[in-house]
Design a protein around this motif. Structure first.
Motif, PDB file in Angstrom:
ATOM      1  N   PRO A 170       0.816  -1.224   0.000  1.00  0.00           N
ATOM      2  CA  PRO A 170       0.000   0.000   0.000  1.00  0.00           C
ATOM      3  C   PRO A 170       0.845   1.268   0.000  1.00  0.00           C
ATOM      4  O   PRO A 170       0.623   2.178   0.796  1.00  0.00           O
ATOM      5  CB  PRO A 170      -0.795  -0.142   1.304  1.00  0.00           C
ATOM      6  N   PHE A 171       1.814   1.349  -0.899  1.00  0.00           N
ATOM      7  CA  PHE A 171       2.704   2.505  -0.976  1.00  0.00           C
ATOM      8  C   PHE A 171       2.867   2.924  -2.432  1.00  0.00           C
ATOM      9  O   PHE A 171       2.770   2.101  -3.347  1.00  0.00           O
ATOM     10  CB  PHE A 171       4.073   2.184  -0.363  1.00  0.00           C
ATOM     11  N   GLU A 172       3.146   4.207  -2.625  1.00  0.00           N
ATOM     12  CA  GLU A 172       3.359   4.729  -3.973  1.00  0.00           C
ATOM     13  C   GLU A 172       4.673   4.211  -4.545  1.00  0.00           C
ATOM     14  O   GLU A 172       5.552   3.755  -3.812  1.00  0.00           O
ATOM     15  CB  GLU A 172       3.379   6.271  -3.935  1.00  0.00           C
ATOM     16  N   ASP A 173       4.812   4.300  -5.859  1.00  0.00           N
ATOM     17  CA  ASP A 173       6.082   3.963  -6.504  1.00  0.00           C
ATOM     18  C   ASP A 173       7.199   4.823  -5.919  1.00  0.00           C
ATOM     19  O   ASP A 173       6.984   5.991  -5.557  1.00  0.00           O
ATOM     20  CB  ASP A 173       6.011   4.228  -8.012  1.00  0.00           C
ATOM     21  N   ASN A 174       8.395   4.240  -5.853  1.00  0.00           N
ATOM     22  CA  ASN A 174       9.602   4.993  -5.491  1.00  0.00           C
ATOM     23  C   ASN A 174       9.460   5.697  -4.128  1.00  0.00           C
ATOM     24  O   ASN A 174       9.782   6.874  -3.983  1.00  0.00           O
ATOM     25  CB  ASN A 174       9.946   6.017  -6.575  1.00  0.00           C
ATOM     26  N   THR A 175       9.012   4.953  -3.121  1.00  0.00           N
ATOM     27  CA  THR A 175       8.778   5.538  -1.791  1.00  0.00           C
ATOM     28  C   THR A 175       9.991   5.423  -0.877  1.00  0.00           C
ATOM     29  O   THR A 175      10.300   6.354  -0.130  1.00  0.00           O
ATOM     30  CB  THR A 175       7.571   4.853  -1.117  1.00  0.00           C
ATOM     31  N   PHE A 176      10.695   4.298  -0.920  1.00  0.00           N
ATOM     32  CA  PHE A 176      11.692   3.996   0.117  1.00  0.00           C
ATOM     33  C   PHE A 176      13.113   3.948  -0.450  1.00  0.00           C
ATOM     34  O   PHE A 176      13.336   3.500  -1.575  1.00  0.00           O
ATOM     35  CB  PHE A 176      11.381   2.648   0.773  1.00  0.00           C
ATOM     36  N   ASP A 177      14.072   4.367   0.388  1.00  0.00           N
ATOM     37  CA  ASP A 177      15.488   4.229   0.039  1.00  0.00           C
ATOM     38  C   ASP A 177      16.001   2.823   0.325  1.00  0.00           C
ATOM     39  O   ASP A 177      16.971   2.375  -0.280  1.00  0.00           O
ATOM     40  CB  ASP A 177      16.334   5.220   0.852  1.00  0.00           C
ATOM     41  N   PHE A 178      15.366   2.131   1.287  1.00  0.00           N
ATOM     42  CA  PHE A 178      15.823   0.802   1.685  1.00  0.00           C
ATOM     43  C   PHE A 178      14.614  -0.057   2.034  1.00  0.00           C
ATOM     44  O   PHE A 178      13.729   0.374   2.773  1.00  0.00           O
ATOM     45  CB  PHE A 178      16.757   0.906   2.897  1.00  0.00           C
ATOM     46  N   VAL A 179      14.578  -1.274   1.472  1.00  0.00           N
ATOM     47  CA  VAL A 179      13.492  -2.218   1.717  1.00  0.00           C
ATOM     48  C   VAL A 179      14.118  -3.551   2.118  1.00  0.00           C
ATOM     49  O   VAL A 179      15.058  -4.020   1.467  1.00  0.00           O
ATOM     50  CB  VAL A 179      12.618  -2.411   0.464  1.00  0.00           C
ATOM     51  N   GLN A 180      13.597  -4.165   3.186  1.00  0.00           N
ATOM     52  CA  GLN A 180      14.139  -5.451   3.643  1.00  0.00           C
ATOM     53  C   GLN A 180      13.014  -6.448   3.814  1.00  0.00           C
ATOM     54  O   GLN A 180      11.938  -6.113   4.311  1.00  0.00           O
ATOM     55  CB  GLN A 180      14.877  -5.286   4.966  1.00  0.00           C
ATOM     56  N   GLN A 181      13.277  -7.684   3.392  1.00  0.00           N
ATOM     57  CA  GLN A 181      12.332  -8.774   3.627  1.00  0.00           C
ATOM     58  C   GLN A 181      13.076  -9.965   4.225  1.00  0.00           C
ATOM     59  O   GLN A 181      14.165 -10.312   3.765  1.00  0.00           O
ATOM     60  CB  GLN A 181      11.655  -9.220   2.336  1.00  0.00           C
ATOM     61  N   ASN A 182      12.468 -10.595   5.237  1.00  0.00           N
ATOM     62  CA  ASN A 182      13.114 -11.696   5.940  1.00  0.00           C
ATOM     63  C   ASN A 182      12.196 -12.911   6.033  1.00  0.00           C
ATOM     64  O   ASN A 182      10.970 -12.776   6.139  1.00  0.00           O
ATOM     65  CB  ASN A 182      13.471 -11.293   7.384  1.00  0.00           C
ATOM     66  N   LEU A 183      12.779 -14.100   5.985  1.00  0.00           N
ATOM     67  CA  LEU A 183      12.170 -15.355   6.441  1.00  0.00           C
ATOM     68  C   LEU A 183      10.845 -15.677   5.746  1.00  0.00           C
ATOM     69  O   LEU A 183       9.810 -15.842   6.390  1.00  0.00           O
ATOM     70  CB  LEU A 183      11.981 -15.306   7.968  1.00  0.00           C
ATOM     71  N   GLY A 219      18.054   3.115  -4.616  1.00  0.00           N
ATOM     72  CA  GLY A 219      17.828   2.516  -3.307  1.00  0.00           C
ATOM     73  C   GLY A 219      18.158   1.032  -3.313  1.00  0.00           C
ATOM     74  O   GLY A 219      18.376   0.418  -4.366  1.00  0.00           O
ATOM     75  N   TYR A 220      18.163   0.432  -2.118  1.00  0.00           N
ATOM     76  CA  TYR A 220      18.591  -0.958  -1.962  1.00  0.00           C
ATOM     77  C   TYR A 220      17.469  -1.838  -1.422  1.00  0.00           C
ATOM     78  O   TYR A 220      16.630  -1.395  -0.629  1.00  0.00           O
ATOM     79  CB  TYR A 220      19.785  -1.038  -1.009  1.00  0.00           C
ATOM     80  N   ILE A 221      17.490  -3.086  -1.863  1.00  0.00           N
ATOM     81  CA  ILE A 221      16.625  -4.137  -1.332  1.00  0.00           C
ATOM     82  C   ILE A 221      17.523  -5.202  -0.715  1.00  0.00           C
ATOM     83  O   ILE A 221      18.519  -5.608  -1.327  1.00  0.00           O
ATOM     84  CB  ILE A 221      15.744  -4.753  -2.427  1.00  0.00           C
ATOM     85  N   GLN A 222      17.177  -5.644   0.488  1.00  0.00           N
ATOM     86  CA  GLN A 222      17.949  -6.696   1.162  1.00  0.00           C
ATOM     87  C   GLN A 222      17.019  -7.842   1.537  1.00  0.00           C
ATOM     88  O   GLN A 222      15.919  -7.622   2.049  1.00  0.00           O
ATOM     89  CB  GLN A 222      18.616  -6.155   2.428  1.00  0.00           C
ATOM     90  N   LEU A 223      17.462  -9.070   1.269  1.00  0.00           N
ATOM     91  CA  LEU A 223      16.708 -10.272   1.590  1.00  0.00           C
ATOM     92  C   LEU A 223      17.513 -11.133   2.553  1.00  0.00           C
ATOM     93  O   LEU A 223      18.742 -11.263   2.397  1.00  0.00           O
ATOM     94  CB  LEU A 223      16.431 -11.085   0.318  1.00  0.00           C
TER      95      LEU A 223
END
Length: 208
Positions: free
Chosen positions: A37-50, A75-79
């Motif tokens: 539920p967020f607009e395009d290009n909202t975050f500098d860093f996104v993380q997803q775990n487990l 921006g970066y995505i970390q898994l």
């Protein structure tokens, strides 16, 4: 754990997240089906775990596309995922644990070893500067405090999964629990460990 064969229909857009603090708001989303539920290009860093035993392979592609959508260019995505294979098992326990993982994989169409492929998934999704690390976590008292905490964490997961895993493995609950307790004793004696994989990548700018 949701069964991928029994997905609910895609819902219409999300309800507002619940705000707990000035800088903390919780949203509950089925990302592959409802998105974020967020607009395009909202975050500098996104993380997803487990999420290894939650997403199917096709879910991973849809989920990553959504994470990339809400990440700003540059921006970066970390898994971070656990590889559910336990290293240093003795043969008998190794065979039983692989049977458990195959049952989960076949029934839920998930990939318990997807942690090993995080770099590939990020590259296939179009991320650049992809890199990663592997950390081994001891199982049991031989690993001191972190080993004891990790064993407790795994114990909780195994107990939570007992109702459907015991059914898949054609065991009653008592036999399932006894088998796991015997496995724990062997794993600690063998100084077993899990590998946790962490991978990250940068969302390219449009000109890239």
């Amino acid at each position: 754990m949701p069964d991928p064969q029994c997905r609910p229909e895609r819902t219409t857009k999300y309800s507002r997240g619940k705000r707990y603090l000035d800088n903390l708001e919780i949203h509950v989303c089925n990302i592959p089906y409802d998105g974020l539920p967020f607009e395009d290009n909202t975050f500098d860093f996104v993380q997803q775990n487990l999420s290894a035993i939650v997403y199917t392979r096709s879910d991973w592609s849809r989920m990553l596309a959504e994470l990339i959508r809400v990440t700003k260019p540059g921006g970066y995505i970390q898994l971070m995922e656990v590889d559910y294979y336990i290293h240093h098992c003795r043969l008998e326990q190794d065979v039983w644990l692989e049977k458990v993982l195959r049952s989960i994989e076949d029934h839920f169409h998930v990939q318990p070893h997807i942690a090993r492929q995080l770099d590939t998934l990020l590259k296939e999704a179009g991320m650049t500067e992809v890199d990663g690390r592997l950390v081994s976590i001891p199982f049991g008292a031989w690993g001191l405090d972190i080993g004891i905490l990790w064993q407790q964490n795994v114990d909780n997961v195994v107990e939570a999964m007992k109702p459907f895993l015991s059914s898949l493995l054609n065991m009653d609950g008592s036999t399932y629990r006894d088998k796991w307790r015997a496995t724990v004793d062997e794993l600690e004696h063998a100084k077993a460990f899990h590998n946790v994989h962490i991978s990250w990548g940068r969302k390219p700018f449009p000109q890239e």
